[in-house]
Each structure stands twice: as structure tokens, then as C-alpha cells.
Design a protein around this motif. Structure first.
Motif, mmCIF file in Angstrom:
data_model
loop_
_atom_site.group_PDB
_atom_site.id
_atom_site.type_symbol
_atom_site.label_atom_id
_atom_site.label_comp_id
_atom_site.label_asym_id
_atom_site.label_seq_id
_atom_site.Cartn_x
_atom_site.Cartn_y
_atom_site.Cartn_z
ATOM 1 N N GLY A 54 0.801 -1.212 0.000
ATOM 2 C CA GLY A 54 0.000 0.000 0.000
ATOM 3 C C GLY A 54 0.836 1.265 0.000
ATOM 4 O O GLY A 54 0.314 2.367 0.203
ATOM 5 N N HIS A 55 2.130 1.138 -0.248
ATOM 6 C CA HIS A 55 3.065 2.260 -0.176
ATOM 7 C C HIS A 55 3.230 2.928 -1.540
ATOM 8 O O HIS A 55 3.428 2.252 -2.549
ATOM 9 N N ALA A 56 3.144 4.270 -1.564
ATOM 10 C CA ALA A 56 3.390 5.022 -2.786
ATOM 11 C C ALA A 56 4.896 5.195 -2.963
ATOM 12 O O ALA A 56 5.537 5.912 -2.202
ATOM 13 N N LYS A 57 5.449 4.551 -3.968
ATOM 14 C CA LYS A 57 6.890 4.604 -4.202
ATOM 15 C C LYS A 57 7.320 5.932 -4.816
ATOM 16 O O LYS A 57 8.403 6.439 -4.537
ATOM 17 N N LEU A 58 6.460 6.493 -5.679
ATOM 18 C CA LEU A 58 6.808 7.714 -6.395
ATOM 19 C C LEU A 58 5.538 8.418 -6.831
ATOM 20 O O LEU A 58 4.587 7.782 -7.293
ATOM 21 N N SER A 59 5.508 9.733 -6.677
ATOM 22 C CA SER A 59 4.410 10.531 -7.220
ATOM 23 C C SER A 59 5.011 11.747 -7.913
ATOM 24 O O SER A 59 5.996 12.318 -7.450
ATOM 25 N N PHE A 60 4.416 12.127 -9.061
ATOM 26 C CA PHE A 60 4.948 13.270 -9.787
ATOM 27 C C PHE A 60 3.853 13.932 -10.608
ATOM 28 O O PHE A 60 2.827 13.319 -10.920
ATOM 29 N N GLN A 61 4.091 15.200 -10.943
ATOM 30 C CA GLN A 61 3.170 15.934 -11.789
ATOM 31 C C GLN A 61 3.250 15.390 -13.213
ATOM 32 O O GLN A 61 4.333 15.281 -13.778
ATOM 33 N N SER A 62 2.095 15.094 -13.780
ATOM 34 C CA SER A 62 2.057 14.461 -15.102
ATOM 35 C C SER A 62 2.496 15.402 -16.220
ATOM 36 O O SER A 62 2.906 14.941 -17.286
ATOM 37 N N GLY A 63 2.406 16.707 -15.990
ATOM 38 C CA GLY A 63 2.645 17.667 -17.064
ATOM 39 C C GLY A 63 1.378 18.055 -17.783
ATOM 40 O O GLY A 63 1.365 19.004 -18.569
ATOM 41 N N ASP B 296 12.972 20.103 -9.583
ATOM 42 C CA ASP B 296 12.152 21.157 -9.038
ATOM 43 C C ASP B 296 10.663 20.865 -9.117
ATOM 44 O O ASP B 296 9.846 21.610 -8.614
ATOM 45 N N SER B 297 10.294 19.787 -9.818
ATOM 46 C CA SER B 297 8.869 19.477 -9.971
ATOM 47 C C SER B 297 8.348 18.805 -8.715
ATOM 48 O O SER B 297 9.108 18.396 -7.839
ATOM 49 N N THR B 298 7.030 18.714 -8.659
ATOM 50 C CA THR B 298 6.407 18.107 -7.479
ATOM 51 C C THR B 298 6.435 16.598 -7.624
ATOM 52 O O THR B 298 5.590 16.023 -8.295
ATOM 53 N N TYR B 299 7.383 15.961 -7.038
ATOM 54 C CA TYR B 299 7.379 14.506 -6.976
ATOM 55 C C TYR B 299 8.030 14.101 -5.669
ATOM 56 O O TYR B 299 8.754 14.865 -5.037
ATOM 57 N N SER B 300 7.750 12.904 -5.233
ATOM 58 C CA SER B 300 8.315 12.461 -3.954
ATOM 59 C C SER B 300 8.627 10.990 -4.022
ATOM 60 O O SER B 300 7.876 10.212 -4.581
ATOM 61 N N VAL B 301 9.739 10.627 -3.485
ATOM 62 C CA VAL B 301 10.088 9.234 -3.319
ATOM 63 C C VAL B 301 9.983 8.939 -1.838
ATOM 64 O O VAL B 301 10.629 9.590 -1.027
ATOM 65 N N GLU B 302 9.168 7.941 -1.511
ATOM 66 C CA GLU B 302 8.893 7.672 -0.102
ATOM 67 C C GLU B 302 9.355 6.275 0.287
ATOM 68 O O GLU B 302 9.339 5.371 -0.516
#
Length: 482
Positions: free
Chosen positions: A86-95, A476-482
Motif C-alpha cells: 500500500g506504499h506510494a513509491k513515487l508521485s509526480f506531476q504528469s505535465g 524542481d517538480s512536485t514529486y516524492s520518493v517515499e
């Protein structure tokens, strides 16, 4: 009868185990029989809820190994999940600047290459790099780009379709998009329509030269890419074959929202305000079907081969819903519904075997795991539900399932396109005349729809976010590695 059926199922399972132990049944075939068993389907239950999106989740898709899931949403985010934890590995703005409708991994890219399409008409390529995620524009449709299809086994080739009726062929190695054709009406009497707004595209996994498209009329069109001349010296707008249930030929009030091919080249088509149908290649009507007539319809009805298998019980009226196969050999058909449920049928007989509560409003997307008895579903709610056969007791079908109705918030909650407003108005009389609709306030519904048509503003504000088409979202974009 139910005890006898359960006993037969148990006896068959014992025989399968015995044959496997004696070498009469390979481990692979044993696993496939197990994964396709109705017993497991009846034990599907929610395993995990994946919660991170902040809007409707319009697309979910597994990678080739099945251990990773990618999703896209109205919040413009693309999220990569380890669905088992259930863990989000990566999220980013699609563009994208509008709702993300589809996101898929490209094969053989170590899950670092993804393609997306959205309501802004754009088709984009996202690459996961050490320094972040970069996205670039590949193609742009005029109107919403609902679906894309990846050539099986290819890390480079994709096809896209949109409401402008265009089909694009894109090679990621060059980043160039080739306009294959614009989909036009088959019936000359509908020339006023202009183009067919395309909602769905799918590639035959058994023969990737063939792909099918469907949209705002009753026909699914099959094309052979080998007939396209890449120097542009000939038109490619004429399909190789067309498919439609005999009774829907000439019906100007239906359209198709979802397509899917099985590994046996069978083709599923989900109809708006109608049912789901399964076509085999011998059910084709040819490249230029004749206009409907009572005599031709009766002639086709007399031919059993011309009648596709039908799947009933769900309701596909509110949104652009997909449809898919389920099971290692496509033994089942699955679809979402306006009533917030998942419906599962036996492919061969059309028998409804399972209904599951999956969303408070509408279920749009259901994705099958590539190897296991696992489903991922999403809809109007902002979460993704993972389904595994973990229930201790088998589920039973709810009573009066044929009378399922949308839940509060109703059919007006989400309109697929401006054209849907008119189709909804035209089809209201057709749907409202059916027996299962008795008791609904059709007059109030018509007034609500007319009010929405008169007050709807389909233009974007001047300060809406824009994109130059080559936006790179790096560190600089909105993404996160958790």
C-alpha cells in the motif's frame, strides 16, 4: 443444487492436485486452473486501499511483473505504488493541465518509461531518471484524449485516439507522431456528424498488426497497420472489418466507451446505455456495413455466428467506462457500473457470478493482474481498491441485481464531454421507457439535464495553466520518493 455444485467443485480440485502430483498436470496448468476457478472469484475481497490521490482516479495499470501499479487522477498526479504494502513509491506531476485519463508503463524499460493521455488532449511521455522525472509532449488531440494502446512487447510504439476522431501512431525513439486517419461515420446519412469521437483503442495481442477503435456510434472498427503506407501516398481511413450487434445497427443513440482484446483475439465492446458484447473474428460485418434494414437484421439474427455473447446487469450511462477480461485465459469479463459495483461474468456463458461494492458513486476502471487472481479498481472516489481472494466464505449474488440504480448524486455527477449532454438528452426517453426505470422521476431528470446544458460553460478561464509542450519536470517538480 448448491451443495451438489460445491461438491463437484471440490472433487475437481482434488483430482487436479492428484494429477499434478503424478505428473499428469503441469505446474503451470495447475496454477492457471486454480487462478481461473470460480471459487477464488467468489472469495475476492478488499485487500488494500491505496490512498494518496486528491481527485477521481481515472486509470490504474499493473506493470508486466505485476508487483507495481501506476495510477492517474483528476489531481494531475501520476503515482507508482507497491500495491502489496500500500506504499506510494513515487508521485509526480504528469505535465497535463487537465484530468489524466490513462497512464501505462512501457514494456522492457525497467518501469522507468510511462505514457499518459488526458482531457487536455495531450499525449505525454514520462521518464524516471536519477535526478527526477522528465515529461515531454508527444502528440495533441483537439478535444479529450481518452485512451492509448501499447504495441505488445514493444518499448517504443503506442497508438492514441481522441474526441477529434484522430488516431496517432507514435514512436518514442523519434518522438514523432504520425496521424494515421480520422474516423468518419460509416452511414452516409450521418454525414452531418462530421467525425466519430473516439473513446477507446485496443491492440490484438495475438496479432499486433490489428487494432480496433470505437466511439460515438455503434460500430467497432478493426484496422490492419500493414495496409498503411508510411509515405502518405494512400488513405488509411477504411477499416478491415466492423463489428456491431445486429439489433444496434442503425441505432443513433448508442456509443461505445470501452474495448478489450483477449489472448484469443476475441473483442469486448462496452456500450453506453446498453450492454457489453463479445465478438469473434467471424462476426465481422465487413469493411463497409450496409445500412440497417429489417430484412438484413432478421437474416443476421438467424445466423448464430452473427450473435455475440452479451453481458447484462450493470449500468453504463454516466461516465466513459472501460471493460476487461479476467483470468489467465480470459475466463471472465469484468466491468464497473454506475451503481458503484464491480460486475464479473463468465465469458463463455454470460452468466453473472459476482457483484462487489467498490465505490460510493461510480466504478470506471478495473485492471486485472497479469499473473494472479488480483484486481485493481477505481472510480469517483479518490482511492484505489485492491481485490484478492482472501474471504473465508463465498459471496452470493444480491437479489434483484437487474434493478440496480445509481446511488445518490446520480447520473449528472460526471459528464464525459459536451456531446454526452446531447446524447444523454436524446437517450433519456429510450432508457426511461424500460421497465426497470419505472418509479424514477424522469420529468425532473429532463429538467435537470436541460438546466445543465443551458448553464454549462465549456471554455477555460484565461488564467488556466498552460504548457509549452516540452515541459520538463525534474528535481524542481512536485514529486516524492517515499
Amino acid at each position: 443444487m448448491s451443495n451438489k455444485r460445491a461438491r463437484m467443485s471440490l472433487d475437481k480440485a482434488v483430482v487436479d492436485v492428484w494429477q499434478r502430483e503424478l505428473g499428469g498436470l503441469s505446474t503451470r496448468n495447475f496454477a492457471q486452473r486454480l487462478a481461473a476457478s470460480e471459487d477464488l472469484v467468489l472469495r475476492l475481497d478488499i485487500y488494500k486501499k491505496l490512498e494518496k490521490h486528491e481527485g477521481c482516479v481515472n486509470t490504474v495499470s499493473f506493470n508486466a511483473d505485476g508487483n507495481i501499479l501506476v495510477s492517474g487522477s483528476d489531481d494531475l498526479q501520476v503515482i507508482i505504488w507497491d500495491w502489496e504494502t500500500g506504499h506510494a513509491k513515487l508521485s509526480f506531476q504528469s505535465g497535463h493541465t487537465d484530468n489524466v485519463f490513462q497512464a501505462r508503463f512501457m514494456p522492457y524499460t525497467d518501469d522507468r518509461s510511462l505514457v499518459t493521455c488526458a482531457a487536455d488532449g495531450e499525449v505525454r511521455h514520462a521518464q524516471i531518471l536519477e535526478r527526477g522525472v522528465e515529461t515531454r509532449l508527444l502528440a495533441k488531440h483537439q478535444g479529450w484524449a481518452h485512451k492509448l494502446a501499447i504495441e505488445p512487447g514493444s518499448p517504443h510504439i503506442i497508438y492514441t485516439c481522441g474526441e477529434d476522431g484522430l488516431v496517432h501512431h507514435i514512436d518514442l525513439r523519434t518522438g514523432e507522431a504520425t496521424e494515421l486517419f480520422t474516423c468518419n461515420p460509416i452511414d452516409d446519412s450521418r454525414s452531418y456528424v462530421g467525425v466519430i469521437n473516439l473513446n477507446a483503442i485496443a491492440i490484438d495481442p495475438r496479432n499486433p498488426n490489428f487494432f480496433a477503435v470505437a466511439g460515438s456510434d455503434e460500430y467497432t472498427r478493426l484496422y490492419d497497420i500493414r495496409k498503411y503506407r508510411w509515405d502518405g501516398s494512400t488513405g488509411f481511413g477504411q477499416p478491415t472489418d466492423c463489428f456491431c450487434p445486429p439489433h444496434l445497427i442503425g441505432d443513433g443513440l448508442v456509443r461505445i466507451t470501452g474495448l478489450a482484446f483477449s489472448d484469443h483475439s476475441e473483442l469486448l465492446a462496452s456500450y453506453h446505455n446498453e450492454f457489453i458484447y463479445l465478438f469473434t473474428r467471424d462476426m465481422g460485418l465487413g469493411h463497409n456495413p450496409a445500412p440497417a434494414s429489417s430484412s438484413s437484421a432478421s437474416t443476421m439474427g438467424a445466423n448464430d455466428k452473427a450473435i455475440p455473447q452479451v453481458y447484462k446487469g450493470h449500468r453504463n450511462l454516466e461516465t466513459v467506462k472501460g471493460v476487461s477480461f479476467f483470468g489467465p485465459r480470459s475466463e471472465f469479463v469484468v466491468s464497473g457500473s454506475d451503481c458503484g459495483r464491480i460486475f464479473i461474468w463468465k465469458k463463455k456463458s454470460g452468466e453473472l457470478v459476482r457483484v462487489m461494492e467498490a465505490d460510493k458513486h461510480v466504478v470506471n476502471c478495473i485492471e486485472s493482474h497479469p499473473h494472479s487472481t488480483v484486481l485493481a479498481s477505481s472510480g469517483i472516489e479518490s482511492d484505489i481498491k485492491i481485490w484478492t481472494p482472501k474471504a473465508l466464505h463465498k459471496a452470493i449474488l444480491p437479489k434483484n441485481i437487474e434493478q440496480c440504480k445509481p446511488k445518490p448524486r446520480g447520473w449528472m455527477y460526471r459528464i464525459a464531454s459536451p456531446e454526452d449532454l446531447m446524447l444523454r438528452l436524446l437517450s433519456w426517453e429510450r432508457w426511461g421507457s424500460r421497465p426497470e426505470q419505472n418509479g424514477e422521476n424522469s420529468s425532473a431528470g429532463r429538467e435537470e439535464l436541460l438546466d445543465l446544458i443551458l448553464t454549462s460553460d465549456t471554455t477555460k478561464s484565461d488564467d488556466a495553466p498552460s504548457d509549452d509542450g516540452e515541459n520538463a519536470s525534474g528535481p524542481d517538480s512536485t514529486y516524492s520518493v517515499e
